[in-house]
Design an enzyme around this catalytic site. Structure first.
Site, PDB file in Angstrom:
ATOM      1  N   HIS A 186       0.554   2.072   1.679  1.00 23.02           N
ATOM      2  CA  HIS A 186      -0.422   1.883   2.876  1.00 23.02           C
ATOM      3  C   HIS A 186      -0.660   0.355   3.081  1.00 23.02           C
ATOM      4  O   HIS A 186      -0.954  -0.364   2.180  1.00 23.02           O
ATOM      5  CB  HIS A 186      -1.612   2.694   2.593  1.00 23.02           C
ATOM      6  CG  HIS A 186      -2.606   2.454   3.747  1.00 23.02           C
ATOM      7  ND1 HIS A 186      -2.334   3.259   4.943  1.00 23.02           N
ATOM      8  CD2 HIS A 186      -3.748   1.661   4.022  1.00 23.02           C
ATOM      9  CE1 HIS A 186      -3.514   2.984   6.088  1.00 23.02           C
ATOM     10  NE2 HIS A 186      -3.960   2.041   5.279  1.00 23.02           N
ATOM     11  N   ASN A 201      10.987  -0.991   3.671  1.00 19.17           N
ATOM     12  CA  ASN A 201      10.486  -0.372   2.403  1.00 19.17           C
ATOM     13  C   ASN A 201      11.444   0.181   1.770  1.00 19.17           C
ATOM     14  O   ASN A 201      12.025   0.040   0.426  1.00 19.17           O
ATOM     15  CB  ASN A 201       9.250   0.257   2.311  1.00 19.17           C
ATOM     16  CG  ASN A 201       8.111  -0.778   2.356  1.00 19.17           C
ATOM     17  OD1 ASN A 201       7.582  -1.416   1.517  1.00 19.17           O
ATOM     18  ND2 ASN A 201       7.193  -0.579   3.398  1.00 19.17           N
ATOM     19  N   ASN A 222       2.768   7.136  -1.644  1.00 20.59           N
ATOM     20  CA  ASN A 222       2.763   6.469  -0.201  1.00 20.59           C
ATOM     21  C   ASN A 222       2.381   5.371  -0.327  1.00 20.59           C
ATOM     22  O   ASN A 222       1.931   4.680  -1.308  1.00 20.59           O
ATOM     23  CB  ASN A 222       1.738   7.326   0.437  1.00 20.59           C
ATOM     24  CG  ASN A 222       1.536   6.643   1.861  1.00 20.59           C
ATOM     25  OD1 ASN A 222       2.675   6.621   2.468  1.00 20.59           O
ATOM     26  ND2 ASN A 222       0.402   6.409   2.425  1.00 20.59           N
TER      27      ASN A 222
HETATM   28  C1  GAR Z   1       4.817  -0.232   6.364  1.00 17.49           C
HETATM   29  O1  GAR Z   1       4.002  -1.189   6.833  1.00 17.49           O
HETATM   30  C2  GAR Z   1       3.965   0.943   5.917  1.00 17.49           C
HETATM   31  O2  GAR Z   1       2.913   0.338   4.580  1.00 17.49           O
HETATM   32  C3  GAR Z   1       3.593   1.670   6.824  1.00 17.49           C
HETATM   33  O3  GAR Z   1       4.445   1.535   7.825  1.00 17.49           O
HETATM   34  C4  GAR Z   1       5.381   0.415   7.674  1.00 17.49           C
HETATM   35  C5  GAR Z   1       6.680   0.928   7.549  1.00 17.49           C
HETATM   36  O4  GAR Z   1       7.526  -0.084   7.519  1.00 17.49           O
HETATM   37  N1  GAR Z   1       2.943   2.718   6.576  1.00 17.49           N
HETATM   38  C6  GAR Z   1       1.855   3.216   7.318  1.00 17.49           C
HETATM   39  O5  GAR Z   1       0.896   2.626   8.152  1.00 17.49           O
HETATM   40  C7  GAR Z   1       1.315   4.486   6.674  1.00 17.49           C
HETATM   41  N2  GAR Z   1      -0.006   5.028   7.219  1.00 17.49           N
HETATM   42  P1  GAR Z   1       9.105   0.026   7.216  1.00 17.49           P
HETATM   43  O6  GAR Z   1       9.621   1.418   7.974  1.00 17.49           O
HETATM   44  O7  GAR Z   1       9.692  -1.262   7.328  1.00 17.49           O
HETATM   45  O8  GAR Z   1       9.310   0.409   5.644  1.00 17.49           O
END
Ligand code: GAR
Length: 220
Positions: free
Chosen positions: A109, A14, A107
């Protein structure tokens, strides 16, 4: 130009999408700082590759959440941060921190909140057997995944999906909605009214429904 900090704990895909959309001009923001609580987070490499300052504040080095949060604030103090974007940041921030940045922390989610809050939103939706899930960008309040919702994307859960396939489908949408949420904020279009977010200039009403499995009897 919105000055943002992005907080990560892991891969940072992200973060990458935010970087790319800032660089292309799609998002009128500048990432001033990437902060990770995990020293080995791959997202730190992504930041460095784009010459973005990156710091690690390892929560294990602090005996209380408050001390950890004070250390984060110390890292932020040299930057004039307008918005903090949590992007896979797997630590809960308390009122001690959030009160210093009112309505300035958002954030992403990986589920359609308020369903499937918590640390494994994709798996919980998959295990429950919902036909649609998705992702949500929301303001952060002192609850867990409870703040006002800015934008959501709906993703189908197909009956032959594995959890891994579903996670990838959700992540592809995360990479679209997060930059868009930041851009809505950057252009000053986002207002919070109670627990609702209102975005200026959304003139066209949505009128659609997706049904899965297909409602074939109405196709004739
Ligand atoms: C993403 O899927 C985000 O939505 C999730 O962690 C992942 C991070 O991926 N966040 C949560 O679960 C928060 N509760 P990334 O490091 O590749 O962006």
């Amino acid at each position: 130009m919105l000055n943002i900090a992005v907080f990560i704990s892991g891969s940072g895909s992200n973060l990458q999408s935010i970087i790319d959309n800032c660089e292309s001009g799609n998002v009128n923001a500048k990432i001033q700082l990437v902060l990770s609580n995990e020293p080995d987070a791959f997202g730190i490499e992504r930041a460095k590759k784009h010459n973005i300052p990156a710091v690690t504040v390892n929560h294990r080095d602090y005996s209380s959440r408050q001390d950890f949060e004070d250390a984060i604030c110390q890292s932020l103090k040299d930057y004039n941060i307008d918005l903090i974007c949590l992007a896979g940041f797997m630590r809960v921030l308390t009122a001690h921190f959030l009160n210093q940045f009112p309505n300035k922390v958002i954030n992403i989610h990986p589920a359609l909140l308020p369903s499937f809050a918590g640390t494994q939103g994709q798996q919980d939706a998959f295990d429950y057997g919902v036909k649609f899930t998705g992702c949500t960008v929301h303001f952060v309040d002192t609850g867990v995944d409870t703040g006002p919702i800015i934008i959501q994307a709906v993703v189908p859960v197909k009956q032959d999906d594995t959890l891994e396939i579903l996670k990838k489908r959700i992540l592809a949408q995360e990479h679209k909605v997060y930059p868009q949420a930041i851009q809505y904020i950057a252009q000053g279009a986002v207002k919070i009214s109670g627990n609702k977010v209102v975005i200026d200039g959304l003139a066209n009403a949505l009128d659609f429904a997706e049904i899965y499995p297909p409602a074939k009897i109405f196709d004739k």
